[in-house]
Design a protein around this motif. Structure first.
Motif, PDB file in Angstrom:
ATOM      1  N   THR A  20      -8.373 -38.260  15.617  1.00  0.00           N
ATOM      2  CA  THR A  20      -9.661 -38.878  15.878  1.00  0.00           C
ATOM      3  C   THR A  20      -9.542 -39.871  17.019  1.00  0.00           C
ATOM      4  O   THR A  20      -8.639 -40.683  17.067  1.00  0.00           O
ATOM      5  CB  THR A  20     -10.172 -39.598  14.610  1.00  0.00           C
ATOM      6  OG1 THR A  20     -10.221 -38.646  13.554  1.00  0.00           O
ATOM      7  CG2 THR A  20     -11.544 -40.183  14.832  1.00  0.00           C
ATOM      8  N   VAL A  21     -10.484 -39.774  17.941  1.00  0.00           N
ATOM      9  CA  VAL A  21     -10.562 -40.692  19.063  1.00  0.00           C
ATOM     10  C   VAL A  21     -11.883 -41.431  18.942  1.00  0.00           C
ATOM     11  O   VAL A  21     -12.934 -40.800  18.876  1.00  0.00           O
ATOM     12  CB  VAL A  21     -10.501 -39.924  20.401  1.00  0.00           C
ATOM     13  CG1 VAL A  21     -10.588 -40.881  21.567  1.00  0.00           C
ATOM     14  CG2 VAL A  21      -9.239 -39.086  20.473  1.00  0.00           C
ATOM     15  N   HIS A  22     -11.840 -42.723  18.869  1.00  0.00           N
ATOM     16  CA  HIS A  22     -13.046 -43.529  18.720  1.00  0.00           C
ATOM     17  C   HIS A  22     -13.373 -44.227  20.029  1.00  0.00           C
ATOM     18  O   HIS A  22     -12.496 -44.641  20.760  1.00  0.00           O
ATOM     19  CB  HIS A  22     -12.860 -44.619  17.651  1.00  0.00           C
ATOM     20  CG  HIS A  22     -12.662 -44.083  16.283  1.00  0.00           C
ATOM     21  ND1 HIS A  22     -13.707 -43.723  15.481  1.00  0.00           N
ATOM     22  CD2 HIS A  22     -11.539 -43.828  15.578  1.00  0.00           C
ATOM     23  CE1 HIS A  22     -13.247 -43.287  14.327  1.00  0.00           C
ATOM     24  NE2 HIS A  22     -11.927 -43.339  14.367  1.00  0.00           N
ATOM     25  N   SER A  23     -14.652 -44.381  20.304  1.00  0.00           N
ATOM     26  CA  SER A  23     -15.121 -45.179  21.421  1.00  0.00           C
ATOM     27  C   SER A  23     -16.359 -45.918  20.960  1.00  0.00           C
ATOM     28  O   SER A  23     -17.286 -45.309  20.458  1.00  0.00           O
ATOM     29  CB  SER A  23     -15.457 -44.292  22.615  1.00  0.00           C
ATOM     30  OG  SER A  23     -16.070 -45.062  23.612  1.00  0.00           O
ATOM     31  N   GLY A  24     -16.373 -47.213  21.124  1.00  0.00           N
ATOM     32  CA  GLY A  24     -17.547 -47.982  20.706  1.00  0.00           C
ATOM     33  C   GLY A  24     -17.255 -49.454  20.847  1.00  0.00           C
ATOM     34  O   GLY A  24     -16.143 -49.866  21.150  1.00  0.00           O
TER      35      GLY A  24
ATOM     36  N   PHE B  80     -19.431 -43.736  19.656  1.00  0.00           N
ATOM     37  CA  PHE B  80     -19.035 -42.350  19.859  1.00  0.00           C
ATOM     38  C   PHE B  80     -17.729 -42.042  19.153  1.00  0.00           C
ATOM     39  O   PHE B  80     -16.857 -42.906  19.043  1.00  0.00           O
ATOM     40  CB  PHE B  80     -18.860 -42.060  21.362  1.00  0.00           C
ATOM     41  CG  PHE B  80     -20.091 -42.359  22.169  1.00  0.00           C
ATOM     42  CD1 PHE B  80     -20.209 -43.555  22.846  1.00  0.00           C
ATOM     43  CD2 PHE B  80     -21.132 -41.448  22.233  1.00  0.00           C
ATOM     44  CE1 PHE B  80     -21.334 -43.842  23.585  1.00  0.00           C
ATOM     45  CE2 PHE B  80     -22.255 -41.726  22.969  1.00  0.00           C
ATOM     46  CZ  PHE B  80     -22.369 -42.917  23.645  1.00  0.00           C
ATOM     47  N   GLN B  81     -17.612 -40.818  18.690  1.00  0.00           N
ATOM     48  CA  GLN B  81     -16.371 -40.357  18.072  1.00  0.00           C
ATOM     49  C   GLN B  81     -16.163 -38.896  18.434  1.00  0.00           C
ATOM     50  O   GLN B  81     -17.071 -38.080  18.339  1.00  0.00           O
ATOM     51  CB  GLN B  81     -16.458 -40.505  16.550  1.00  0.00           C
ATOM     52  CG  GLN B  81     -15.230 -40.008  15.835  1.00  0.00           C
ATOM     53  CD  GLN B  81     -15.299 -40.284  14.345  1.00  0.00           C
ATOM     54  OE1 GLN B  81     -15.752 -41.330  13.927  1.00  0.00           O
ATOM     55  NE2 GLN B  81     -14.859 -39.330  13.562  1.00  0.00           N
ATOM     56  N   PHE B  82     -14.957 -38.561  18.868  1.00  0.00           N
ATOM     57  CA  PHE B  82     -14.583 -37.181  19.165  1.00  0.00           C
ATOM     58  C   PHE B  82     -13.397 -36.822  18.286  1.00  0.00           C
ATOM     59  O   PHE B  82     -12.422 -37.559  18.228  1.00  0.00           O
ATOM     60  CB  PHE B  82     -14.219 -37.012  20.640  1.00  0.00           C
ATOM     61  CG  PHE B  82     -13.687 -35.642  20.945  1.00  0.00           C
ATOM     62  CD1 PHE B  82     -12.347 -35.443  21.198  1.00  0.00           C
ATOM     63  CD2 PHE B  82     -14.531 -34.541  20.953  1.00  0.00           C
ATOM     64  CE1 PHE B  82     -11.853 -34.178  21.452  1.00  0.00           C
ATOM     65  CE2 PHE B  82     -14.051 -33.278  21.224  1.00  0.00           C
ATOM     66  CZ  PHE B  82     -12.709 -33.089  21.468  1.00  0.00           C
ATOM     67  N   THR B  83     -13.474 -35.690  17.584  1.00  0.00           N
ATOM     68  CA  THR B  83     -12.407 -35.269  16.686  1.00  0.00           C
ATOM     69  C   THR B  83     -12.006 -33.840  17.000  1.00  0.00           C
ATOM     70  O   THR B  83     -12.711 -32.899  16.618  1.00  0.00           O
ATOM     71  CB  THR B  83     -12.860 -35.351  15.209  1.00  0.00           C
ATOM     72  OG1 THR B  83     -13.357 -36.657  14.952  1.00  0.00           O
ATOM     73  CG2 THR B  83     -11.713 -35.036  14.267  1.00  0.00           C
ATOM     74  N   PRO B  84     -10.917 -33.632  17.735  1.00  0.00           N
ATOM     75  CA  PRO B  84     -10.419 -32.263  17.894  1.00  0.00           C
ATOM     76  C   PRO B  84      -9.752 -31.826  16.593  1.00  0.00           C
ATOM     77  O   PRO B  84      -9.226 -32.656  15.856  1.00  0.00           O
ATOM     78  CB  PRO B  84      -9.401 -32.370  19.031  1.00  0.00           C
ATOM     79  CG  PRO B  84      -9.020 -33.797  19.086  1.00  0.00           C
ATOM     80  CD  PRO B  84     -10.132 -34.598  18.474  1.00  0.00           C
ATOM     81  N   TYR B  85      -9.825 -30.554  16.290  1.00  0.00           N
ATOM     82  CA  TYR B  85      -9.179 -30.049  15.084  1.00  0.00           C
ATOM     83  C   TYR B  85      -8.583 -28.682  15.357  1.00  0.00           C
ATOM     84  O   TYR B  85      -8.793 -28.108  16.430  1.00  0.00           O
ATOM     85  CB  TYR B  85     -10.132 -30.027  13.883  1.00  0.00           C
ATOM     86  CG  TYR B  85     -11.373 -29.188  14.052  1.00  0.00           C
ATOM     87  CD1 TYR B  85     -11.380 -27.852  13.683  1.00  0.00           C
ATOM     88  CD2 TYR B  85     -12.539 -29.736  14.561  1.00  0.00           C
ATOM     89  CE1 TYR B  85     -12.523 -27.078  13.817  1.00  0.00           C
ATOM     90  CE2 TYR B  85     -13.680 -28.975  14.704  1.00  0.00           C
ATOM     91  CZ  TYR B  85     -13.671 -27.649  14.337  1.00  0.00           C
ATOM     92  OH  TYR B  85     -14.797 -26.884  14.476  1.00  0.00           O
ATOM     93  N   PHE B  86      -7.859 -28.164  14.385  1.00  0.00           N
ATOM     94  CA  PHE B  86      -7.103 -26.931  14.584  1.00  0.00           C
ATOM     95  C   PHE B  86      -7.096 -26.147  13.285  1.00  0.00           C
ATOM     96  O   PHE B  86      -6.782 -26.700  12.239  1.00  0.00           O
ATOM     97  CB  PHE B  86      -5.669 -27.307  14.994  1.00  0.00           C
ATOM     98  CG  PHE B  86      -4.785 -26.148  15.291  1.00  0.00           C
ATOM     99  CD1 PHE B  86      -4.977 -25.389  16.424  1.00  0.00           C
ATOM    100  CD2 PHE B  86      -3.736 -25.820  14.451  1.00  0.00           C
ATOM    101  CE1 PHE B  86      -4.147 -24.320  16.715  1.00  0.00           C
ATOM    102  CE2 PHE B  86      -2.902 -24.761  14.726  1.00  0.00           C
ATOM    103  CZ  PHE B  86      -3.111 -24.012  15.864  1.00  0.00           C
TER     104      PHE B  86
END
Length: 182
Positions: free
Chosen positions: A16-20, A47-53
């Motif tokens: 998880t990558v957070h921005s705020g 904002f939050q970006f969550t790459p997953y696999f």
């Protein structure tokens, strides 16, 4: 490929990558700097970006038109056939509103030198794209819990290409594409 015939092993690995905006509070009264983080103001976009696999194996019958084949491929072999893949979720929050988007793209390819007595070789390519944008609104909120209503659509597109190269019979190829909005 018929999704009902796929055997899937799903294991999610999340990063998880957070921005705020966040505020640091300090206590001037006792002279100690406290590192507690306060949540950002609800008037500021967060904002939050969550790459997953996903790790998936395939077992079943696949094919195009009258050309079908039984497959039983564990994840350890599927990963060798991935040309490119991306999966991720993006979230944006402001006040009581939430924007969400989930995206999945994969491109798989495999070939076999001896495709049976009639063809010299075969090559299969599968591409899939899924996009699920959503909009949400917070109906109620208490300390430690909230109730949101969320709605959206899911767009799905798949493309399968099968090429059989000349052997006893002349070469042939089949391309099947399908899209759906749910």
């Amino acid at each position: 490929m018929d999704p009902a015939k796929l055997g899937l092993l799903l294991v999610s690995m999340l990063l998880t990558v957070h921005s705020g905006a966040a505020q640091q509070s300090t206590s001037a009264a006792d002279g100690n700097a406290q590192g507690s983080t306060q949540p950002a103001s609800s008037d500021v976009w967060q904002f939050q970006f969550t790459p997953y696999f996903f790790m998936a194996g395939v077992k079943g019958t696949v094919g195009v038109s009258t050309f079908t084949s039984d497959v039983d491929v564990p994840f350890s072999k599927v990963i060798d056939q991935v040309n490119f893949g991306f999966m991720g979720t993006f979230e944006a929050h402001k006040n009581k509103f939430t924007l969400l988007a989930d995206l999945l793209y994969m491109d798989l390819c495999d070939s076999q030198a001896n495709a049976g007595p009639l063809f010299s070789s075969a090559e299969a390519n599968y591409k899939e794209f899924i996009l699920a944008p959503e909009l949400g609104y917070r109906l109620a909120e208490t300390k430690g819990a909230s109730l949101d209503v969320v709605g959206g659509i899911r767009y799905w597109h798949a493309r399968t290409r099968l090429e059989l190269h000349p052997g006893v019979l002349p070469g042939t190829g089949v391309l099947v594409c399908g899209s759906e909005i749910i």
